[in-house]
Design a protein around this motif. Structure first.
Motif, PDB file in Angstrom:
ATOM      1  N   GLU A 166     -44.000   2.770  53.360  1.00 43.73           N
ATOM      2  CA  GLU A 166     -43.036   2.942  52.273  1.00 43.73           C
ATOM      3  C   GLU A 166     -41.662   3.318  52.818  1.00 43.73           C
ATOM      4  OE1 GLU A 166     -44.680   5.637  49.372  1.00 43.73           O
ATOM      5  OE2 GLU A 166     -46.473   4.401  49.188  1.00 43.73           O
ATOM      6  N   ALA A 167     -41.637   4.196  53.806  1.00 47.99           N
ATOM      7  CA  ALA A 167     -40.356   4.594  54.415  1.00 47.99           C
ATOM      8  C   ALA A 167     -39.689   3.408  55.094  1.00 47.99           C
ATOM      9  CB  ALA A 167     -40.576   5.727  55.414  1.00 47.99           C
ATOM     10  N   ASP A 196     -36.704 -14.673  44.297  1.00 45.23           N
ATOM     11  CA  ASP A 196     -37.421 -14.959  45.539  1.00 45.23           C
ATOM     12  C   ASP A 196     -37.960 -13.686  46.185  1.00 45.23           C
ATOM     13  OD1 ASP A 196     -36.802 -17.601  45.076  1.00 45.23           O
ATOM     14  OD2 ASP A 196     -35.196 -17.683  46.573  1.00 45.23           O
ATOM     15  N   GLU A 197     -37.161 -12.608  46.166  1.00 44.55           N
ATOM     16  CA  GLU A 197     -37.603 -11.329  46.745  1.00 44.55           C
ATOM     17  C   GLU A 197     -38.794 -10.763  45.983  1.00 44.55           C
ATOM     18  OE1 GLU A 197     -36.712  -9.356  49.300  1.00 44.55           O
ATOM     19  OE2 GLU A 197     -34.897 -10.322  50.009  1.00 44.55           O
ATOM     20  N   VAL A 198     -38.736 -10.804  44.644  1.00 39.84           N
ATOM     21  CA  VAL A 198     -39.843 -10.287  43.834  1.00 39.84           C
ATOM     22  C   VAL A 198     -41.095 -11.121  44.089  1.00 39.84           C
ATOM     23  CG1 VAL A 198     -40.700  -9.952  41.473  1.00 39.84           C
ATOM     24  CG2 VAL A 198     -38.385  -9.212  42.085  1.00 39.84           C
ATOM     25  N   ASN A 199     -40.942 -12.433  44.160  1.00 39.56           N
ATOM     26  CA  ASN A 199     -42.085 -13.294  44.440  1.00 39.56           C
ATOM     27  C   ASN A 199     -42.670 -12.995  45.816  1.00 39.56           C
ATOM     28  OD1 ASN A 199     -43.898 -15.291  43.624  1.00 39.56           O
ATOM     29  ND2 ASN A 199     -42.799 -16.839  44.779  1.00 39.56           N
ATOM     30  N   ASP A 200     -41.810 -12.742  46.797  1.00 40.62           N
ATOM     31  CA  ASP A 200     -42.276 -12.384  48.136  1.00 40.62           C
ATOM     32  C   ASP A 200     -43.009 -11.043  48.113  1.00 40.62           C
ATOM     33  OD1 ASP A 200     -42.442 -12.850  50.997  1.00 40.62           O
ATOM     34  OD2 ASP A 200     -40.956 -11.242  51.209  1.00 40.62           O
ATOM     35  N   LEU A 201     -42.477 -10.076  47.363  1.00 40.32           N
ATOM     36  CA  LEU A 201     -43.158  -8.781  47.229  1.00 40.32           C
ATOM     37  C   LEU A 201     -44.530  -8.944  46.582  1.00 40.32           C
ATOM     38  CD1 LEU A 201     -40.374  -6.284  46.088  1.00 40.32           C
ATOM     39  CD2 LEU A 201     -41.782  -6.119  48.132  1.00 40.32           C
ATOM     40  N   LEU A 202     -44.608  -9.788  45.563  1.00 36.32           N
ATOM     41  CA  LEU A 202     -45.898 -10.050  44.918  1.00 36.32           C
ATOM     42  C   LEU A 202     -46.896 -10.572  45.942  1.00 36.32           C
ATOM     43  CD1 LEU A 202     -44.784 -11.733  41.575  1.00 36.32           C
ATOM     44  CD2 LEU A 202     -46.019  -9.573  41.793  1.00 36.32           C
ATOM     45  N   SER A 203     -46.432 -11.480  46.769  1.00 39.30           N
ATOM     46  CA  SER A 203     -47.304 -12.095  47.761  1.00 39.30           C
ATOM     47  C   SER A 203     -47.744 -11.111  48.837  1.00 39.30           C
ATOM     48  CB  SER A 203     -46.590 -13.288  48.399  1.00 39.30           C
ATOM     49  OG  SER A 203     -47.413 -13.894  49.359  1.00 39.30           O
ATOM     50  N   THR A 204     -46.794 -10.346  49.380  1.00 39.46           N
ATOM     51  CA  THR A 204     -47.115  -9.471  50.504  1.00 39.46           C
ATOM     52  C   THR A 204     -47.834  -8.194  50.090  1.00 39.46           C
ATOM     53  OG1 THR A 204     -44.927  -8.452  50.436  1.00 39.46           O
ATOM     54  CG2 THR A 204     -45.225 -10.308  51.942  1.00 39.46           C
ATOM     55  N   THR A 205     -47.737  -7.809  48.832  1.00 38.30           N
ATOM     56  CA  THR A 205     -48.409  -6.574  48.422  1.00 38.30           C
ATOM     57  C   THR A 205     -49.622  -6.869  47.543  1.00 38.30           C
ATOM     58  OG1 THR A 205     -46.860  -6.290  46.590  1.00 38.30           O
ATOM     59  CG2 THR A 205     -46.380  -5.081  48.598  1.00 38.30           C
ATOM     60  N   LEU A 206     -49.409  -7.388  46.351  1.00 31.33           N
ATOM     61  CA  LEU A 206     -50.503  -7.527  45.395  1.00 31.33           C
ATOM     62  C   LEU A 206     -51.442  -8.694  45.688  1.00 31.33           C
ATOM     63  CD1 LEU A 206     -48.632  -6.575  42.144  1.00 31.33           C
ATOM     64  CD2 LEU A 206     -50.403  -5.279  43.300  1.00 31.33           C
ATOM     65  N   ARG A 207     -50.901  -9.854  45.974  1.00 32.60           N
ATOM     66  CA  ARG A 207     -51.789 -10.989  46.250  1.00 32.60           C
ATOM     67  C   ARG A 207     -52.644 -10.725  47.474  1.00 32.60           C
ATOM     68  NH1 ARG A 207     -46.914 -14.845  45.399  1.00 32.60           N
ATOM     69  NH2 ARG A 207     -46.764 -14.775  43.141  1.00 32.60           N
ATOM     70  N   SER A 208     -52.048 -10.102  48.482  1.00 30.14           N
ATOM     71  CA  SER A 208     -52.826  -9.800  49.683  1.00 30.14           C
ATOM     72  C   SER A 208     -53.865  -8.714  49.415  1.00 30.14           C
ATOM     73  CB  SER A 208     -51.914  -9.400  50.837  1.00 30.14           C
ATOM     74  OG  SER A 208     -51.246  -8.197  50.560  1.00 30.14           O
ATOM     75  N   LEU A 243     -36.775  -1.609  45.287  1.00 26.37           N
ATOM     76  CA  LEU A 243     -37.506  -0.363  45.509  1.00 26.37           C
ATOM     77  C   LEU A 243     -38.398  -0.029  44.317  1.00 26.37           C
ATOM     78  CD1 LEU A 243     -34.732   1.747  47.266  1.00 26.37           C
ATOM     79  CD2 LEU A 243     -36.762   0.707  48.322  1.00 26.37           C
ATOM     80  N   CYS A 244     -37.921  -0.285  43.111  1.00 28.99           N
ATOM     81  CA  CYS A 244     -38.747  -0.064  41.920  1.00 28.99           C
ATOM     82  C   CYS A 244     -39.972  -0.980  41.937  1.00 28.99           C
ATOM     83  CB  CYS A 244     -37.945  -0.311  40.640  1.00 28.99           C
ATOM     84  SG  CYS A 244     -36.753   0.982  40.252  1.00 28.99           S
ATOM     85  N   MET A 245     -39.756  -2.243  42.236  1.00 28.85           N
ATOM     86  CA  MET A 245     -40.875  -3.186  42.277  1.00 28.85           C
ATOM     87  C   MET A 245     -41.892  -2.770  43.331  1.00 28.85           C
ATOM     88  SD  MET A 245     -40.688  -5.335  39.862  1.00 28.85           S
ATOM     89  CE  MET A 245     -42.138  -6.191  40.439  1.00 28.85           C
ATOM     90  N   TYR A 246     -41.423  -2.355  44.482  1.00 33.32           N
ATOM     91  CA  TYR A 246     -42.327  -1.926  45.542  1.00 33.32           C
ATOM     92  C   TYR A 246     -43.129  -0.698  45.097  1.00 33.32           C
ATOM     93  CZ  TYR A 246     -44.076  -0.707  50.170  1.00 33.32           C
ATOM     94  OH  TYR A 246     -44.890  -0.413  51.224  1.00 33.32           O
ATOM     95  N   ASN A 295     -44.487  11.380  41.744  1.00 32.02           N
ATOM     96  CA  ASN A 295     -43.182  10.967  42.266  1.00 32.02           C
ATOM     97  C   ASN A 295     -42.824   9.537  41.910  1.00 32.02           C
ATOM     98  OD1 ASN A 295     -42.522  13.406  43.459  1.00 32.02           O
ATOM     99  ND2 ASN A 295     -43.603  12.896  45.350  1.00 32.02           N
ATOM    100  N   GLY A 296     -43.814   8.659  41.814  1.00 34.27           N
ATOM    101  CA  GLY A 296     -43.536   7.251  41.517  1.00 34.27           C
ATOM    102  C   GLY A 296     -42.772   7.071  40.216  1.00 34.27           C
ATOM    103  N   ALA A 297     -43.257   7.685  39.161  1.00 32.64           N
ATOM    104  CA  ALA A 297     -42.591   7.574  37.856  1.00 32.64           C
ATOM    105  C   ALA A 297     -41.211   8.218  37.903  1.00 32.64           C
ATOM    106  CB  ALA A 297     -43.441   8.205  36.769  1.00 32.64           C
ATOM    107  N   ARG A 298     -41.114   9.374  38.543  1.00 28.16           N
ATOM    108  CA  ARG A 298     -39.805  10.047  38.649  1.00 28.16           C
ATOM    109  C   ARG A 298     -38.800   9.175  39.423  1.00 28.16           C
ATOM    110  NH1 ARG A 298     -43.093  14.624  38.740  1.00 28.16           N
ATOM    111  NH2 ARG A 298     -43.339  14.641  40.998  1.00 28.16           N
TER     112      ARG A 298
END
Length: 159
Positions: A9-10, A33-45, A72-75, A122-125
């Motif tokens: 995360e850091a 494109d960034e959000v789609n990449d985040l979807l792929s590298t975090t959730l799809r994987s 950062l919010c999406m992550y 902390n996530g919600a905050r």
């Protein structure tokens, strides 16, 4: 495992800050494109089926600070989904309309009552802090299907 999560995360946050330094603006197409990449590298994987609904002029621009905070919010949302939701489906809706950015996510996880989110942690905050930085707001609710977390964010595109 926790140390590895914190380090990942850091590093992601550091990369997001560096990527937006010395840039004038980003396009909505780049954000998509960034959000789609985040979807792929975090959730799809992690085994999630994902969907994205994007409604914006791909050539419209976003200032670097807002672009960084959206990433950062999406992550934050995606990593918390993996940690806590215990679901297998995640959707993102990203829309631009009249100077406002609308972001909505929904998972099909185990949440059935908002009382289960008593201590949002902390996530919600962090989400609330980032949205307010852009004259925005965050709402948390149970998804329309009766289970899973829906997060709805609005942020002003112009500072």
């Amino acid at each position: 495992t926790r140390v590895e999560q914190f380090l990942n995360e850091a590093l992601f946050s550091l990369r997001a800050y560096i990527h937006t330094m010395n840039r004038k603006d980003f396009t909505f197409g780049q954000l998509r494109d960034e959000v789609n990449d985040l979807l792929s590298t975090t959730l799809r994987s992690a085994g999630y089926d994902t969907g994205m609904d994007f409604q914006a002029n791909s050539n419209s621009t976003i200032n670097p600070e807002l672009y960084r905070d959206i990433k950062l919010c999406m992550y934050e949302i995606m990593t918390n989904t993996i940690r806590h939701a215990a679901g297998d489906r995640f959707t993102v809706k990203l829309r631009e309309d009249h100077g406002m950015l609308y972001l909505s996510t929904c998972d099909n996880g185990q949440l059935t009552d908002m009382a289960q989110m008593q201590d949002r942690g902390n996530g919600a905050r962090n989400l609330i802090k980032r949205a307010r930085r852009h004259q925005g707001d965050v709402q948390f609710a149970v998804c329309s299907g009766g289970h899973g977390l829906q997060i709805t964010m609005t942020m002003t595109l112009r500072n």
